[in-house]
Design a protein around this motif. Structure first.
Motif, PDB file in Angstrom:
ATOM      1  N   ILE A 117       9.224   8.637   2.202  1.00 36.12           N
ATOM      2  CA  ILE A 117       9.251   9.707   1.196  1.00 36.12           C
ATOM      3  C   ILE A 117       9.556  11.036   1.904  1.00 36.12           C
ATOM      4  CG2 ILE A 117       7.896  10.898  -0.579  1.00 36.12           C
ATOM      5  CD1 ILE A 117       8.494   7.882  -1.177  1.00 36.12           C
ATOM      6  N   THR A 118       8.997  11.225   3.087  1.00 33.50           N
ATOM      7  CA  THR A 118       9.252  12.462   3.835  1.00 33.50           C
ATOM      8  C   THR A 118      10.699  12.474   4.332  1.00 33.50           C
ATOM      9  OG1 THR A 118       6.994  12.083   4.613  1.00 33.50           O
ATOM     10  CG2 THR A 118       8.142  14.000   5.500  1.00 33.50           C
ATOM     11  N   ARG A 119      11.192  11.311   4.739  1.00 25.64           N
ATOM     12  CA  ARG A 119      12.600  11.177   5.167  1.00 25.64           C
ATOM     13  C   ARG A 119      13.525  11.683   4.065  1.00 25.64           C
ATOM     14  NH1 ARG A 119      16.301   7.175   4.014  1.00 25.64           N
ATOM     15  NH2 ARG A 119      17.738   6.465   5.657  1.00 25.64           N
ATOM     16  N   THR A 122       9.193  11.801  10.936  1.00 31.18           N
ATOM     17  CA  THR A 122       8.690  12.282   9.647  1.00 31.18           C
ATOM     18  C   THR A 122       7.721  11.263   9.071  1.00 31.18           C
ATOM     19  OG1 THR A 122      10.496  11.228   8.403  1.00 31.18           O
ATOM     20  CG2 THR A 122      10.840  13.505   9.081  1.00 31.18           C
ATOM     21  N   VAL A 167       0.371   5.588   1.265  1.00 30.96           N
ATOM     22  CA  VAL A 167      -0.448   6.668   1.825  1.00 30.96           C
ATOM     23  C   VAL A 167       0.101   7.988   1.303  1.00 30.96           C
ATOM     24  CG1 VAL A 167      -1.116   7.909   3.921  1.00 30.96           C
ATOM     25  CG2 VAL A 167      -1.102   5.415   3.909  1.00 30.96           C
ATOM     26  N   ASN A 222       3.884  -3.443  13.185  1.00 34.70           N
ATOM     27  CA  ASN A 222       3.616  -2.037  13.517  1.00 34.70           C
ATOM     28  C   ASN A 222       2.494  -1.933  14.555  1.00 34.70           C
ATOM     29  OD1 ASN A 222       4.324  -2.711  10.725  1.00 34.70           O
ATOM     30  ND2 ASN A 222       4.609  -0.521  10.455  1.00 34.70           N
ATOM     31  N   CYS A 225      10.080   4.493  13.681  1.00 38.37           N
ATOM     32  CA  CYS A 225       8.865   4.338  14.473  1.00 38.37           C
ATOM     33  C   CYS A 225       7.873   3.500  13.675  1.00 38.37           C
ATOM     34  CB  CYS A 225       8.277   5.709  14.797  1.00 38.37           C
ATOM     35  SG  CYS A 225       9.375   6.734  15.809  1.00 38.37           S
ATOM     36  N   LEU A 260      11.554   1.465   6.531  1.00 39.29           N
ATOM     37  CA  LEU A 260      10.892   1.927   5.313  1.00 39.29           C
ATOM     38  C   LEU A 260      11.623   3.154   4.765  1.00 39.29           C
ATOM     39  CD1 LEU A 260       8.278   1.422   3.550  1.00 39.29           C
ATOM     40  CD2 LEU A 260       7.319   3.373   4.772  1.00 39.29           C
ATOM     41  N   SER A 263       6.420   6.142  11.218  1.00 47.77           N
ATOM     42  CA  SER A 263       7.221   7.277  10.749  1.00 47.77           C
ATOM     43  C   SER A 263       8.705   6.952  10.873  1.00 47.77           C
ATOM     44  CB  SER A 263       6.889   8.535  11.569  1.00 47.77           C
ATOM     45  OG  SER A 263       6.962   8.260  12.947  1.00 47.77           O
ATOM     46  N   THR A 282       4.163  11.141   5.951  1.00 47.17           N
ATOM     47  CA  THR A 282       3.372  11.852   4.946  1.00 47.17           C
ATOM     48  C   THR A 282       2.253  12.672   5.554  1.00 47.17           C
ATOM     49  OG1 THR A 282       3.871  10.222   3.272  1.00 47.17           O
ATOM     50  CG2 THR A 282       1.803  11.428   2.999  1.00 47.17           C
ATOM     51  N   HIS A 318       5.914   8.406  -4.420  1.00 47.37           N
ATOM     52  CA  HIS A 318       5.077   7.394  -3.753  1.00 47.37           C
ATOM     53  C   HIS A 318       4.803   6.211  -4.682  1.00 47.37           C
ATOM     54  CE1 HIS A 318       4.000   8.999   0.197  1.00 47.37           C
ATOM     55  NE2 HIS A 318       4.057  10.196  -0.349  1.00 47.37           N
ATOM     56  N   TYR A 371       0.828  -1.201   0.000  1.00 45.70           N
ATOM     57  CA  TYR A 371       0.000   0.000   0.000  1.00 45.70           C
ATOM     58  C   TYR A 371       0.861   1.249   0.000  1.00 45.70           C
ATOM     59  CZ  TYR A 371       0.800   1.067   4.995  1.00 45.70           C
ATOM     60  OH  TYR A 371       1.365   1.412   6.201  1.00 45.70           O
TER      61      TYR A 371
END
Ligand code: PDD
Length: 293
Positions: free
Chosen positions: A211-213, A246, A35, A158, A185, A208, A188, A248, A49, A33
């Motif tokens: 994308i924000t990282r 961090t 997000v 998770n 986390c 993971l 995140s 999304t 993404h 998936y």
């Protein structure tokens, strides 16, 4: 409708969206998936993404039955039916309907689900006063098992970690890998700030590829903030000036307590604040000029 869902192209409200109980996604958690969130109704960092979705699917040997443009057109069609100032977009791709068999040949048609709902705003207090995170006893999946690089629909690791954090009244669960290093986390990625530089665990520690990282590394470059990927240990929490997470939906969230440890001054620090401000400038520009973001 507040929530709109497409199941293999059929758009309904949330109550009428149905997937077969024989879908391997339901029976085995066999699927991946993504997000995304919008700014000005424009999906942010869309190509990044979908590239990660393809990577996750590839690690399962799962075919991706659309081009980026085709998927974007479907997302926009679902968005047109959904309410909300901004949208939360969840894309699920599963192995499809099968007969309780692990043989991919037994379910040749993947299931594609797109869920669009109003984005739940993160409380302002999280950014202004900071948050508390718990370092949990649940170990992040071993990369040789269910690799955390796969954004998998199988989220038991998770969920167990977050249950522990909720029991400790924290908003996030910080996890160690099988070697005892801090990795990420449960929802995140995690950063430590020390002496003006930002540090986060390397991908091969088993986490993971957020994308924000990655975007935060770009922002740090623009702001002249040194950024490093390096192995992080629990002892790094004792010497950190600041820490933040961090993702999304919540962007960059200051973490000022990890269980009973107070980080730095106990308030969101200057490096975290600069990154948040830069992130929001980019996000605002996206909503005005989506093609240039
Ligand atoms: N979670 N690590 C994990 C385990 C995650 O689930 C997420 C995101 C991240 C951050 O990735 P990104 O910056 O690409 O959002 C890191 C999303 C938000 C979720 O599953 O809802």
């Amino acid at each position: 409708m507040a929530v709109a869902v497409s199941v293999n192209g059929r758009i309904t409200d949330g109550d009428h969206a149905v997937v077969s109980v024989f879908d391997n996604g339901f029976v085995f958690g066999e699927g991946v998936y993504e997000v995304l969130r919008t700014y000005g109704h424009q999906p942010f960092l869309y190509d990044e993404h979908i590239e990660r979705l393809r990577h996750s699917a590839g690690m399962l040997g799962l075919p991706v039955p659309f081009t980026n443009d085709e998927l974007l057109a479907q997302i926009r069609a679902v968005q047109a039916h959904a309410e909300g100032k901004e949208h939360y977009i969840r894309i699920l791709l599963t192995r499809g309907v099968g007969e309780f068999s692990y043989d991919p040949a037994s379910c040749p048609t993947p299931t594609v689900v797109i869920i669009v709902k109003p984005l739940a705003e993160t409380p302002d207090s999280w950014y202004e006063a900071g948050t508390r995170v718990s370092l949990v006893s649940v170990t992040r999946n071993h990369p040789g098992s269910v690799n955390p690089r796969i954004k998998s629909n199988n989220l038991l690791n998770n969920a167990l970690a977050m249950q522990e954090a909720i029991r400790k009244s924290s908003v996030e669960a910080l996890m160690k890998n099988y070697r005892g290093e801090l990795v990420e986390c449960c929802q995140s990625n995690f950063f430590v700030v020390r002496d003006g530089a930002i540090h986060t665990a390397p991908l091969d520690a088993g986490l993971l590829a957020g994308i924000t990282r990655a975007f935060v590394h770009t922002l740090a470059g623009e702001l002249g903030i040194p950024s490093y990927e390096r192995t992080l240990y629990e002892a790094d929490l004792d010497t950190a000036d600041e820490t933040f997470t961090t993702n999304t939906t919540r962007e960059i969230v200051p973490v000022v307590r990890i269980d009973d440890r107070v980080i730095g001054s106990g308030t969101p620090g200057p490096v975290t604040r600069r990154l948040i401000a830069a992130f929001r400038r980019h996000a605002a520009a996206t909503s005005l000029h989506p093609a240039q973001a």
